[in-house]
Design a protein around this motif. Structure first.
Motif, PDB file in Angstrom:
ATOM      1  N   HIS A  65       0.808  -1.211   0.000  1.00  0.00           N
ATOM      2  CA  HIS A  65       0.000   0.000   0.000  1.00  0.00           C
ATOM      3  C   HIS A  65       0.844   1.265   0.000  1.00  0.00           C
ATOM      4  N   ARG A 100       0.306   4.192  -2.722  1.00  0.00           N
ATOM      5  CA  ARG A 100      -0.126   5.537  -2.354  1.00  0.00           C
ATOM      6  C   ARG A 100       0.908   6.591  -2.754  1.00  0.00           C
ATOM      7  N   SER A 130       2.928   6.567  -5.119  1.00  0.00           N
ATOM      8  CA  SER A 130       3.020   6.762  -6.562  1.00  0.00           C
ATOM      9  C   SER A 130       2.078   7.853  -7.069  1.00  0.00           C
ATOM     10  N   PHE A 131       1.070   8.210  -6.265  1.00  0.00           N
ATOM     11  CA  PHE A 131       0.130   9.267  -6.651  1.00  0.00           C
ATOM     12  C   PHE A 131       0.564  10.640  -6.148  1.00  0.00           C
ATOM     13  N   ASN A 132       1.447  10.662  -5.167  1.00  0.00           N
ATOM     14  CA  ASN A 132       1.794  11.926  -4.518  1.00  0.00           C
ATOM     15  C   ASN A 132       2.833  12.695  -5.338  1.00  0.00           C
ATOM     16  N   TRP A 168      -4.037  14.889  -5.974  1.00  0.00           N
ATOM     17  CA  TRP A 168      -3.486  13.538  -6.011  1.00  0.00           C
ATOM     18  C   TRP A 168      -4.231  12.583  -5.091  1.00  0.00           C
ATOM     19  N   GLN A 169      -4.722  13.074  -3.969  1.00  0.00           N
ATOM     20  CA  GLN A 169      -5.427  12.190  -3.038  1.00  0.00           C
ATOM     21  C   GLN A 169      -6.737  11.686  -3.618  1.00  0.00           C
ATOM     22  N   TYR A 195      -5.785   8.962  -6.047  1.00  0.00           N
ATOM     23  CA  TYR A 195      -5.436   7.759  -5.287  1.00  0.00           C
ATOM     24  C   TYR A 195      -6.690   7.053  -4.797  1.00  0.00           C
ATOM     25  N   GLN A 196      -7.643   7.806  -4.233  1.00  0.00           N
ATOM     26  CA  GLN A 196      -8.851   7.192  -3.696  1.00  0.00           C
ATOM     27  C   GLN A 196      -9.663   6.506  -4.780  1.00  0.00           C
ATOM     28  N   PHE A 204      -7.901   3.259  -5.547  1.00  0.00           N
ATOM     29  CA  PHE A 204      -8.091   2.315  -4.445  1.00  0.00           C
ATOM     30  C   PHE A 204      -9.502   1.737  -4.487  1.00  0.00           C
TER      31      PHE A 204
END
Length: 264
Positions: free
Chosen positions: A194, A198, A200-202, A208-209, A212-213, A216
């Protein structure tokens, strides 16, 4: 070339000495993923097609192939694949060795070439990943779709056991293999990374969050919630526990759980 002789749960195999001596000594002493080996012993049998990706240098396939009807070992990193082939050759003459098909390939939903990032120019470490964050070196690899590998190698086998170890790439893969995950005669052993996923999106952007969500949620939605879920140490998981495991937030006796078994 000298070799290590390793015995795990009554199964013996050889591994080439050299660059990976420290790792193989850990395996021989029983200090590497004993729960993983126990899970494979429970779920891989003589009517099973065993698919292992990434197989790395062979610690899992050299064990599981001894009970499977047929095995396919996929490793995209060229350096690790060369070591895998050397370890297969070290076991020449074993009754199970010629039932293993090694493939210098990755698994990806597109089946097209892509970039694999590594921690060193020589490659071969266990953390090679399609996720670039924090890695300075790369190599272009060939890939295949998992459903095509299953189709080509299933033959007369009744069951399929798939080990997935992609260093974060597993989240992106899951939506594309949802039909395979739901098959009654399939078992999946998936190691989730994980933190790598995670990170890799930041990229510093403000959204970016959210990206990521979304990724996921798509991975979690691909899981067949009507099947059984457990960890390699055993014990069924609730859907909330499965989601916690995917987020890197499930622990047993203070140890983070990363390995998810999907089975009947």
């Amino acid at each position: 070339m000298s070799h290590y002789e390793i015995s795990i749960l009554g199964r013996t195999f050889k591994a080439q000495a050299g660059r990976y001596d420290r790792f193989w000594r850990r395996v021989r002493k029983g200090n590497w993923e004993q729960a993983t080996y126990a899970a494979f012993e429970r779920h891989v049998g003589p009517e099973t097609l065993y698919i292992d990706f990434g197989a790395w240098i062979g610690p899992t396939v050299l064990f599981a192939a001894q009970s499977a009807q047929a095995s396919v070992a996929l490793e995209p990193d060229p350096a690790a694949f060369a070591e895998l082939k050397a370890n297969l050759a070290a076991n020449a003459g074993a009754p199970w060795q010629d039932r293993i098909v090694p493939l210098n390939l990755g698994i990806h939903k597109s089946g097209r070439p892509l970039t694999l990032y590594t921690n060193s120019a020589e490659g071969g470490d266990s953390m090679s990943s399609v996720l670039a964050r924090g890695k300075d070196h790369s190599v272009t690899i060939e890939t295949r779709r998992l459903e095509d590998v299953v189709r080509d190698y299933r033959g007369s086998t009744q069951n399929t056991f798939v080990k997935v170890d992609m260093e974060g790439g597993e989240y992106d893969l899951l939506p594309s293999i949802a039909p395979l995950l739901a098959e009654d005669h399939s078992t999946f052993f998936i190691e989730f990374h994980h933190r790598m996923f995670r990170q890799s999106f930041n990229d510093g952007s403000k959204d970016w969050q959210e990206a990521y969500q979304d990724a996921f949620d798509a991975a979690y939605a691909a899981l067949p919630l009507g099947r059984r879920f457990s960890t390699d140490v055993g014990g069924d998981l609730t859907t909330d526990e499965v989601q916690a495991l995917l987020r890197g937030a499930l622990a047993r006796d203070g140890v983070q759980m990363r390995n998810l078994l999907i089975h009947s």
